[in-house]
Design a protein around this motif. Structure first.
Motif, PDB file in Angstrom:
ATOM      1  N   THR A  28       0.806  -1.223   0.000  1.00  0.00           N
ATOM      2  CA  THR A  28       0.000   0.000   0.000  1.00  0.00           C
ATOM      3  C   THR A  28       0.841   1.275   0.000  1.00  0.00           C
ATOM      4  O   THR A  28       0.292   2.372  -0.013  1.00  0.00           O
ATOM      5  N   ALA A  29       2.159   1.140  -0.003  1.00  0.00           N
ATOM      6  CA  ALA A  29       3.045   2.305   0.064  1.00  0.00           C
ATOM      7  C   ALA A  29       3.123   3.020  -1.279  1.00  0.00           C
ATOM      8  O   ALA A  29       3.049   2.394  -2.340  1.00  0.00           O
ATOM      9  N   SER A  30       3.295   4.320  -1.204  1.00  0.00           N
ATOM     10  CA  SER A  30       3.533   5.124  -2.411  1.00  0.00           C
ATOM     11  C   SER A  30       4.967   4.877  -2.873  1.00  0.00           C
ATOM     12  O   SER A  30       5.795   4.367  -2.104  1.00  0.00           O
ATOM     13  N   PRO A  31       5.294   5.251  -4.103  1.00  0.00           N
ATOM     14  CA  PRO A  31       6.683   5.104  -4.554  1.00  0.00           C
ATOM     15  C   PRO A  31       7.681   5.821  -3.633  1.00  0.00           C
ATOM     16  O   PRO A  31       8.759   5.308  -3.360  1.00  0.00           O
ATOM     17  N   GLY A  32       7.298   6.988  -3.134  1.00  0.00           N
ATOM     18  CA  GLY A  32       8.173   7.711  -2.215  1.00  0.00           C
ATOM     19  C   GLY A  32       8.390   6.957  -0.920  1.00  0.00           C
ATOM     20  O   GLY A  32       9.503   6.904  -0.394  1.00  0.00           O
ATOM     21  N   GLU A  33       7.322   6.373  -0.394  1.00  0.00           N
ATOM     22  CA  GLU A  33       7.427   5.599   0.843  1.00  0.00           C
ATOM     23  C   GLU A  33       8.244   4.324   0.621  1.00  0.00           C
ATOM     24  O   GLU A  33       8.997   3.915   1.509  1.00  0.00           O
ATOM     25  N   LEU A  34       8.123   3.722  -0.560  1.00  0.00           N
ATOM     26  CA  LEU A  34       8.926   2.544  -0.868  1.00  0.00           C
ATOM     27  C   LEU A  34      10.417   2.890  -0.888  1.00  0.00           C
ATOM     28  O   LEU A  34      11.240   2.132  -0.376  1.00  0.00           O
ATOM     29  N   THR A  35      10.743   4.033  -1.452  1.00  0.00           N
ATOM     30  CA  THR A  35      12.137   4.475  -1.467  1.00  0.00           C
ATOM     31  C   THR A  35      12.641   4.683  -0.046  1.00  0.00           C
ATOM     32  O   THR A  35      13.758   4.270   0.296  1.00  0.00           O
ATOM     33  N   LEU A  36      11.818   5.279   0.795  1.00  0.00           N
ATOM     34  CA  LEU A  36      12.178   5.467   2.197  1.00  0.00           C
ATOM     35  C   LEU A  36      12.412   4.116   2.882  1.00  0.00           C
ATOM     36  O   LEU A  36      13.364   3.952   3.649  1.00  0.00           O
ATOM     37  N   MET A  37      11.564   3.135   2.584  1.00  0.00           N
ATOM     38  CA  MET A  37      11.736   1.791   3.137  1.00  0.00           C
ATOM     39  C   MET A  37      13.061   1.172   2.682  1.00  0.00           C
ATOM     40  O   MET A  37      13.730   0.484   3.456  1.00  0.00           O
ATOM     41  N   LEU A  38      13.430   1.425   1.424  1.00  0.00           N
ATOM     42  CA  LEU A  38      14.704   0.901   0.923  1.00  0.00           C
ATOM     43  C   LEU A  38      15.873   1.510   1.694  1.00  0.00           C
ATOM     44  O   LEU A  38      16.801   0.792   2.101  1.00  0.00           O
ATOM     45  N   TYR A  39      15.846   2.818   1.890  1.00  0.00           N
ATOM     46  CA  TYR A  39      16.920   3.455   2.666  1.00  0.00           C
ATOM     47  C   TYR A  39      16.993   2.873   4.077  1.00  0.00           C
ATOM     48  O   TYR A  39      18.073   2.561   4.578  1.00  0.00           O
ATOM     49  N   ASN A  40      15.833   2.727   4.725  1.00  0.00           N
ATOM     50  CA  ASN A  40      15.817   2.174   6.082  1.00  0.00           C
ATOM     51  C   ASN A  40      16.320   0.734   6.103  1.00  0.00           C
ATOM     52  O   ASN A  40      17.049   0.337   7.013  1.00  0.00           O
ATOM     53  N   GLY A  41      15.942  -0.044   5.101  1.00  0.00           N
ATOM     54  CA  GLY A  41      16.427  -1.420   5.015  1.00  0.00           C
ATOM     55  C   GLY A  41      17.933  -1.465   4.831  1.00  0.00           C
ATOM     56  O   GLY A  41      18.625  -2.276   5.462  1.00  0.00           O
ATOM     57  N   CYS A  42      18.449  -0.599   3.981  1.00  0.00           N
ATOM     58  CA  CYS A  42      19.889  -0.539   3.749  1.00  0.00           C
ATOM     59  C   CYS A  42      20.621  -0.226   5.055  1.00  0.00           C
ATOM     60  O   CYS A  42      21.626  -0.871   5.385  1.00  0.00           O
ATOM     61  N   LEU A  43      20.118   0.739   5.794  1.00  0.00           N
ATOM     62  CA  LEU A  43      20.739   1.096   7.073  1.00  0.00           C
ATOM     63  C   LEU A  43      20.684  -0.064   8.063  1.00  0.00           C
ATOM     64  O   LEU A  43      21.650  -0.313   8.792  1.00  0.00           O
ATOM     65  N   LYS A  44      19.573  -0.780   8.063  1.00  0.00           N
ATOM     66  CA  LYS A  44      19.446  -1.934   8.954  1.00  0.00           C
ATOM     67  C   LYS A  44      20.492  -2.992   8.608  1.00  0.00           C
ATOM     68  O   LYS A  44      21.165  -3.530   9.496  1.00  0.00           O
TER      69      LYS A  44
END
Length: 144
Positions: A28-44
């Motif tokens: 249900t995430a927008s493309p912008g929110e998906l990008t944010l999730m990718l950054y957070n995943g990378c940091l994790k």
């Protein structure tokens, strides 16, 4: 393997609920929110790699650095080469990717710290972009 997964979710219903929540969040995430999730995943994954590096668990370190690299590579592949910002961002993504590779080869936690700082800057900037976009789209709210 599939049977083991079923046993785990039966034994741990919280894990099944958490996975369903994560799937729903991604779907249900927008493309912008998906990008944010990718950054957070990378940091994790960078954090997990650093922890594994400090514990001399090289297999886990390698796995997590590779996951972080795949996220950076995905961000590179999905970037619109025609956008104005592409010329500035692409070399930074490439640099982060190379530094992650070097950290993996050299077992250097300081290089992971450097990569983490750069990804954090991207994440924080992206978060601001999302907030500004929402304000422009939906208004300030409460300003009657």
């Amino acid at each position: 393997m599939e049977r083991e997964k079923e046993d785990f979710t039966v034994a741990n219903p919280y894990a099944a609920k958490q996975q369903a929540y994560q799937n729903n969040a991604v779907n249900t995430a927008s493309p912008g929110e998906l990008t944010l999730m990718l950054y957070n995943g990378c940091l994790k994954f960078i954090r997990q790699a650093k922890k594994a590096m400090n514990e001399t668990n090289y297999e886990t370190k390698n796995t997590n650095i590779q996951k972080a690299q795949r996220i950076i590579q995905e961000l590179m592949v999905t970037m619109d080469p025609e956008s104005d910002i592409s010329d500035q961002v692409m070399p930074l993504y490439d640099y982060i990717n190379r530094r992650l590779m070097e950290a993996n080869i050299e077992n250097d936690p300081e290089i992971l710290d450097e990569a983490s700082e750069l990804v954090t800057e991207f994440r924080d900037t992206w978060k601001e972009v999302i907030q500004i976009t929402r304000q422009q789209q939906y208004g300030q709210g409460g300003n009657a």
